[in-house]
Design an enzyme around this catalytic site. Sequence first.
Site, PDB file in Angstrom:
ATOM      1  N   HIS A 154       0.840  -1.218   0.000  1.00  0.00           N
ATOM      2  CA  HIS A 154       0.000   0.000   0.000  1.00  0.00           C
ATOM      3  C   HIS A 154       0.869   1.261   0.000  1.00  0.00           C
ATOM      4  O   HIS A 154       0.435   2.310   0.482  1.00  0.00           O
ATOM      5  CB  HIS A 154      -0.953   0.046   1.202  1.00  0.00           C
ATOM      6  N   SER A 275      15.390  22.376 -13.305  1.00  0.00           N
ATOM      7  CA  SER A 275      14.236  23.230 -13.567  1.00  0.00           C
ATOM      8  C   SER A 275      14.705  24.539 -14.175  1.00  0.00           C
ATOM      9  O   SER A 275      15.807  25.009 -13.888  1.00  0.00           O
ATOM     10  CB  SER A 275      13.504  23.480 -12.247  1.00  0.00           C
TER      11      SER A 275
END
Length: 465
Positions: A154, A275
């Site tokens: 999970h 970036s």
Amino acid sequence: MDLREGRFEGQMTRDAAEFSSSIEFDKRLFEADIKCNRAHTTMLIEEEIIPKDAGENILKALDELEEEGIDALNMDPSFEDIHMALEDYVTNKIGPEAGFMHTAKSRNDQVCTDIRLTLKDEIENTVKGIKNFIRTLTDMSKENLDTLFIAYTHLQHAQPNTFAHHLMAYANELRRDCERLMDTYKRVDICPLGSAALTTTGFPINRERTAQLLGFSKVMDNSLDGVSSRDFACEALFDYAMLSSTLGKISEEIVIWSSYEFRMVECSNEYSSTSSIMPQKKNPDIAELARGKSTIATGELMTTLSMIKGIPHSYNRDLQEVSVHLWNGIDNTNDILGIVHGMIETLTINKDRTEELAGSNFATATELADVMVREKNLPFRTAHRIVGRIVSEAISDGIGTDKIDNDYVDRVAIEVTGEPLSLGEDLVRGALDPLLNVKSRTVKGGCAPSAVEESIREMEKFLEE
Ligand code: ARG
């Protein structure tokens, strides 16, 4: 050379010709188409179906074309496909006797023979690529047999693991992807040539001989099936879609693990971007794009399945479109395979961090419960309850695994069962040690170094096959 002049007056409009021509994506079939024509012509000569001289001139022209390469063909879309462009080349070289080449052959059986030949090479190439990647994974695993790692269910912290065991999960998934392709190969490796347009021919052709010349392992039994079946293409596309999905899953983990919050691995600079505005950024763009592109083969599979679903026997022009999607699915998957291999090979693992994670957040709780069962004969459900309570109290006390000792365990055991367990300090500390957790999982398929070594040995046997 004009195929139409017998039946029609005039040409297709330019739009209609461009709309219907497969010549652009047929480029991929260039080599296979030469082979196919060569095998067919050789057989026609051997069976004395065409004049020997004409046949030999055709073979000579095909050799010349092979040497000159695809640029020697006139790839104008007014030719429906590469088969016509090739025939045009041979006709220009040797004149009208080039027409003997098409005796007892149709483009219908020719195209699916070409696709099968080309696909066989593609599969072999991909199998090699997967095996190379698996080799990298086994080598990396050998170096990381006791490198602690954390395993998730999970996407929640679950149990201590080793990096080697995780990498060998990749290797095993890739092995199945590889075996699936090798199995599909058997159904691709069947020769439809000689089906002609759809019902074979009245000429005494030797289908076994052409199949043998082309390196197919057998001849397709039914001519209608021969020209109309593309299930082999869908099956191969499924294999590529599944392989893509494996690679997407691996990429997704790299994206997660390399985030600041996880900090478990770092992609090499060669496989990272930054970036345009945030100067501190190191982004796993390659992994993200691999994840994104890994859907393409699945899309192509859906497209081809729906294309072939409603068409009748035998050849229908719709089938031409299958190839576009087949090759696109394959090319995309091969790109992802190469790039993900490179990215994993150059990955750095942050061992301090993975060790820290393996020992924190009660990842060793299952083993503590197991020790209660082994040492004190407690039913597992009772042990599960005691340890669940230990964890919940430790969280409210604000303490970690390192502060849980024999007294702590006994206090909770009394709360739950009315009795202390008296495991003793050694057993409690041992159960909560992530490295000992990992080392205890020696069963087949487990994460203990000995079990992973066994798994690596089996994988190496497969690689040598
Ligand atoms: N370009 C065609 C294809 O890829 C080749 C067969 C064409 N047959 C025909 N009858 N027009 O399927």
